[in-house]
Write an enzyme that holds these catalytic residues in place. Structure first.
Site, PDB file in Angstrom:
ATOM      1  N   LYS B  85       0.861  -1.193   0.000  1.00 16.53           N
ATOM      2  CA  LYS B  85       0.000   0.000   0.000  1.00 16.53           C
ATOM      3  C   LYS B  85       0.894   1.240   0.000  1.00 16.53           C
ATOM      4  O   LYS B  85       1.945   1.244   0.656  1.00 16.53           O
ATOM      5  CB  LYS B  85      -0.894  -0.037   1.252  1.00 16.53           C
ATOM      6  CG  LYS B  85      -1.982   1.017   1.310  1.00 16.53           C
ATOM      7  CD  LYS B  85      -2.856   0.811   2.551  1.00 16.53           C
ATOM      8  CE  LYS B  85      -3.987   1.826   2.639  1.00 16.53           C
ATOM      9  NZ  LYS B  85      -4.872   1.575   3.805  1.00 16.53           N
ATOM     10  N   SER B 160      -9.824   1.470   2.625  1.00 17.30           N
ATOM     11  CA  SER B 160      -8.913   2.270   1.825  1.00 17.30           C
ATOM     12  C   SER B 160      -7.824   1.451   1.112  1.00 17.30           C
ATOM     13  O   SER B 160      -7.223   1.956   0.181  1.00 17.30           O
ATOM     14  CB  SER B 160      -8.238   3.305   2.716  1.00 17.30           C
ATOM     15  OG  SER B 160      -7.388   2.656   3.653  1.00 17.30           O
ATOM     16  N   SER B 184     -10.134  -0.928   6.762  1.00 20.58           N
ATOM     17  CA  SER B 184      -9.489  -0.699   5.463  1.00 20.58           C
ATOM     18  C   SER B 184      -8.775  -1.902   4.864  1.00 20.58           C
ATOM     19  O   SER B 184      -8.349  -1.855   3.718  1.00 20.58           O
ATOM     20  CB  SER B 184      -8.493   0.458   5.565  1.00 20.58           C
ATOM     21  OG  SER B 184      -9.182   1.673   5.584  1.00 20.58           O
TER      22      SER B 184
END
Lengths: 524, 498
Positions: B85, B160, B184
């Site tokens: 990420k 996310s 997330s």
């Protein structure tokens, strides 16, 4: 403007201090492994943590927490076992994360105190102390033999990190006004810093000065900081307000910043007392503001007006777990406490029979304490006999020399404790006069020779031969029959004149004690 | 190597192929990068690929194999394509957090969890898209365009960590790392049919992860099998001297995967199964999953989390407060977006932050700034912390009766782009995940088939007590026995076979 003495007849000054001390003796910064070093090439001791890079996290420096616990124990604080670090938010480029990691309502050290012994000229700044009988207490003041003791509360000592250093370019004297740009050095960012806050218990600039001096001496003794006010590792802000004598309400305070010496602290506060009194007496209003002491102009000027209280949006730092100190940790730190100045003074008084006055002044500075202790050790068995003249030497000659030579490291001069002992021995044996001793002291510093050698070289030996002195005394009396008449007629003050004449005749080498004795014998 | 399909392979398969010299690690790296270049145009999971670092890492693996050593001596991820990420620092790469604010920012250091994967032998493929600064549940707030769900390109992958989920679902990486502050990892895991793990707070170091909510953030893996997720967690877990909230965890998360569910006590929260907003198709699949565990010998027990309904409110106090403070360092001075032409500091701060942050980031910053201000703090922050204590106590009580709690990961399957535009409706997609971050416990989303109405993946959430993450891995492995390993999304599985 009235003098401070005049002002303080009608007004009482209420002073509190905020003292910042960088823990310069540690190896590394507060929350990262960067080296602590003053004066290094800018931005060479930095890492993602102290530069506030995204993703970096703080890890508390355990040695720094030992240091603050030491400071707390040495200033009679309660040590809080469960505390938290907080984030104090403010946007400014000197703090890379735009928040300072500090402590919340509960600090590591809470509710401490120090007693200040105030005497001599300094005591005169406070009124009414001499109305008290010895041992009697009024408010935070207790009468002593030669002055008074002020009991000063310490609200808290908390742990925090220092900011980076900003240099503004293009404006006058590095100031931000008119600057075209600014440079930031993050070497200092993250330096472990303790902040001590006092209660508003100080009443005179002298008490504020003494508090700082005492605190500095304690921190130096603890070995937690170099406490250099010049380099900024020890900084004081003074909060000061006035109130009418007899009033118990606090007035509006101003905050005095940029204090980089004891003298500036004293003089800045003294000026503020006078300035505030003038404003108030003319019916004006004191604004809560930050003021800057300008020592060359001898006045304070406004830095910043605080219209509203700053909102720092403090909250517990989620990156740092609540900090728990074990009893074992606290006891281990307590075991490391060195002999503190007050304890040392008590020992000097007890072991060497010194007066409380001498003892406490001997521990006021590192150079006085260290010289005296080393000299006593040097003196061995005769330490107790020589202690008083050694104390006099330290408190008079050495102190005067250090005061006259700013920044001198007395321990590095040729006047070693061993030479000090030699000098007071010559004095104690009446081999030289006290006036000659002063000359020898100066000569040792100048020529780097032993006192004994200087005395011999300069033929300074004090004449204590009664016969030789008697001859001179007779000569002087014979040469001044009119003065002898006057003396016998009651003008006994003339003894000083006769002593002076004898000393002059003996080129200063006569033993004044013997001269006095012989003169008195012959005149009475 | 001809015909080898790395995209659908798991960790053990790739490592066996490497050891049997069916292919080299450099071939794995090159094929993975080629596949990203080709397939990611549709998905947009990657913000940056790290060719040089991937090849360099692969060459090291090949050298070890050439020298005759077993590659597992390197570590559990030896030879495995991994991606991160984009809120994770990897030295020399951009770490943008999918924000204009950090578009030009290049990491000067590497996050501990990323370093751990590389030291365990991973081949780093690149950095993955996300909601800006992890604020969102759809990856639509990325400043560089959204990521598409490999199961239906018209739909969001969740967020996310949408890029991390989509990359695994599309077979663009074997495993990826994401971060979970309020769901997330688990919600995008559920939207993309991947195994998505948020470990107990403190299992994985946060050092080097750009912080959103420091007391809530936790890093975890996405994978297509429970074992791959467990192996990855083995590589990244443990105490880190650089993160004083990390804990000395030395659990082997693969240890009890073969034990089966027999004898496990699975907690069900009835109120959650009847929650408003939970879609029928998700409810059905989650109940089926529970039945499968019962069939495998587990006992289903009812538990209660009476204060969990306050989790959302507490989260939207604590999260923005911490985010406000954590994001205050993005001030245009030392790095990041700097609005040009300002002559005063205040003006530069204001314009840089107004133009560098997207609307959701600005909303959370303003919320946090308000919530922490004098006079307001006591009314919100402090009660939110009290709620936290209550919810943590709820979980402690519930776990006296069970080993794992089972519930949906998300109330619905993946939604279409633009379908949810109201922020508070978007916040509700985290209704089943948030309470876990508030309490700090571990949880994971495990694929449990496709919803009957949308024909899209549904995730069942398995939660476990603090530092007992192995419990949920065991239950997840039992479910995997029923459902099989998570597949690459059909459209991309077909492409993988070409």
């Amino acid at each position: 403007m009235k003098t401070m003495e005049e002002v303080l007849q009608d007004w009482e000054a209420v002073i509190g201090l905020e003292v910042h001390c960088e823990l310069t003796k540690l190896e590394t910064k507060m929350f990262c492994g960067c080296k602590l070093e003053f004066g290094a090439e800018p931005n060479t001791h930095t890492c993602p943590v102290c530069l506030g890079m995204p993703g970096a996290l703080p890890v508390p420096n355990r040695a720094a927490i030992q240091s603050i616990v030491l400071a707390g124990l040495a200033t009679n604080c309660d040590i809080e076992k469960h505390t938290m670090f907080y984030r104090k938010g403010y946007m400014y480029p000197d703090m890379a994360k735009n928040f300072q990691t500090t402590q919340g309502p509960k600090a590591f050290c809470m509710r401490g105190w120090l007693d200040l012994a105030v005497d001599g000229r300094g005591a005169k700044e406070r009124l009414f102390w001499d109305d008290l009988a010895e041992g009697e207490t009024s408010e935070n003041m207790t009468r002593t033999a030669d002055g008074y003791t002020a009991h000063v509360g310490i609200t808290r000592i908390h742990m925090e990190e220092d900011a980076g250093k900003m240099v503004h370019i293009g404006g006058g004297e590095g100031r931000i006004a008119g600057a075209t740009h600014s440079l930031v050095d993050y070497n200092r960012a993250g330096t472990p810093l303790i902040e001590l806050v006092t209660e508003p218990d100080l009443r005179t600039p002298e008490e504020a000065r003494l508090f700082m001096q005492k605190l500095r001496q304690i921190f130096l003794t603890l070995g937690i900081s170099d406490c250099s006010m010049e380099e900024g590792s020890l900084r004081a802000d003074g909060n000061i307000s006035l109130r009418r004598r007899g009033s118990t309400e606090f007035g509006t305070k101003t905050e005095l910043k940029n204090i980089n010496s004891f003298k500036n602290l004293h003089d800045g506060l003294a000026y503020e007392i006078c300035r505030q009194a003038e404003v108030l007496e003319e019916g004006g209003v004191i604004y809560q503001e930050t003021r800057h002491w300008d020592p060359s102009a001898k006045r304070t000027i406004v830095m910043r007006v605080k219209e509203t209280a700053d909102d720092y949006r403090m909250f517990p730092d989620p990156d740092l777990a609540p900090y728990d100190l074990s009893d074992e940790f606290i006891e281990n730190v307590r075991a490391k406490l060195p002999e503190l100045p007050d304890q040392k003074a008590a020992r000097f008084a007890a072991d060497f029979g010194l007066s409380a006055y001498d003892a406490r002044h001997l521990v006021e500075h590192r150079f006085t304490t260290e010289f005296f202790e080393a000299a006593c050790e040097e003196a061995g068995d005769s330490a107790r006999d020589l202690a008083k003249p050694l104390a006099n030497l330290v408190l008079n000659d050495i102190t005067a020399y250090v005061n006259a030579n700013e920044g001198v490291d007395f321990a590095a001069t040729p006047f070693t404790p061993a030479r000090g002992v030699q000098l007071v021995k010559l004095l104690a044996a009446d081999e030289i006069s006290s006036k000659q001793a002063k000359e020898v002291f100066a000569a040792v510093l100048e020529d780097d020779k032993d006192p004994q050698a200087i005395v011999e070289e300069r033929g300074m030996k004090q004449v204590s031969d009664t016969g030789a002195i008697e001859a001179v005394v007779d000569e002087v009396l014979a040469a001044n029959p009119d003065k002898v008449e006057q003396y016998k007629g009651g003008k006994t003050g003339l003894i000083g004149f006769f002593v002076g004449q004898c000393m002059k005749a003996m080129k200063g080498q006569g033993n004044p004690k013997l001269i006095n004795q012989l003169l008195e014998q012959k005149l009475n | 190597m001809a015909g080898t399909n790395f995209a659908t392979m798991g960790i053990r398969e790739i490592q066996a192929g490497l050891m049997n010299e069916e292919f080299t690690a450099v071939e794995v790296a090159e094929a993975s990068l080629a596949r990203i270049a080709e397939q990611d145009k549709d998905v947009h999971a990657f913000l940056e690929t790290t060719e040089e670092q991937a090849i360099e890492a692969a060459e090291k693996i090949d050298m070890v194999i050439d020298s005759g050593l077993d590659i597992t001596v390197i570590g559990p991820l030896a030879g495995i394509p991994v991606a991160y990420k984009d809120n994770m620092n990897l030295q020399g790469t951009h770490t943008t957090c999918a924000s204009r604010m950090l578009e030009s920012y290049v990491s000067p250091y590497t996050a501990t969890c990323v370093r751990n994967t590389i030291e365990a032998g991973a081949i780093p493929l690149g950095k993955l898209n996300m909601d800006e600064f992890a604020f969102g549940s759809s990856t639509e707030t990325s400043a560089f365009g959204p990521t598409r769900n490999p199961w239906d390109l018209e739909r969001v992958p969740g967020g996310s960590s949408g890029g991390s989920a989509a990359a695994v679902a599309a077979g663009l990486a074997t495993v990826t790392l994401g971060s979970d502050t309020g769901g997330s990892i688990r919600q995008p895991g559920s939207f993309t049919g991947t195994v998505a793990v948020k470990p107990t707070y403190g299992v994985v170091s946060r050092y080097g992860i750009v912080a959103f909510g420091s007391s809530l953030d936790q890093v975890g893996p996405f994978a297509r099998s429970v074992e791959d997720a467990a192996l990855t967690l083995n590589a990244i877990s443990g105490h880190d001297p650089l993160d004083c909230t990390s804990q000395p965890v030395d659990t082997d998360f693969t240890a009890n995967l073969a034990e089966g569910a027999k004898g496990m006590r699975i907690g069900i929260v009835p109120a959650f199964m009847d929650a408003e907003g939970l879609t029928h198709e998700v409810k059905v699949k989650v109940e089926e999953a529970a039945e499968h565990l019962r069939a495998a010998g587990a006992e289903l027990v009812e538990v209660d989390l009476p204060n969990a309904q306050a989790a959302m409110s507490a989260y939207y106090v604590l999260g923005p407060c911490e985010a406000f403070s954590n994001l205050s360092r993005f001030d245009s001075v030392r790095y990041g977006y700097c609005d040009p032409g300002h002559k005063d500091l205040g003006g530069q701060y204001e314009a840089s932050r107004a133009n560098g942050f997207g609307p959701e980031a600005r909303r959370r910053i303003m919320l946090g700034s308000y919530l922490l201000s004098a006079g307001v703090y006591d009314k919100y922050y402090y009660p939110a912390q009290q709620v936290r204590t209550l919810i943590t106590a709820d979980y402690t009580r519930a776990y006296e009766k069970c080993d794992v709690i089972l519930m949906p990961a998300s109330p619905r399957t993946a939604f279409k782009f633009g379908e949810i535009s109201d922020p508070t409706s978007m916040y509700l997609s985290d209704m089943f995940t948030i309470s876990l971050n508030i309490a700090g416990n571990g949880g994971m989303s495990m694929p449990c088939g496709l919803g009957a109405d949308t024909n899209l993946p549904v995730g069942v959430q398995l939660q476990s007590p603090q530092f007992k993450d192995e419990n949920m891995f065991r239950a997840a492995a039992a479910l995997e026995q029923v459902y099989g390993k998570a597949p690459v999304a059909p459209a991309f599985a077909a492409k993988a076979g070409e």
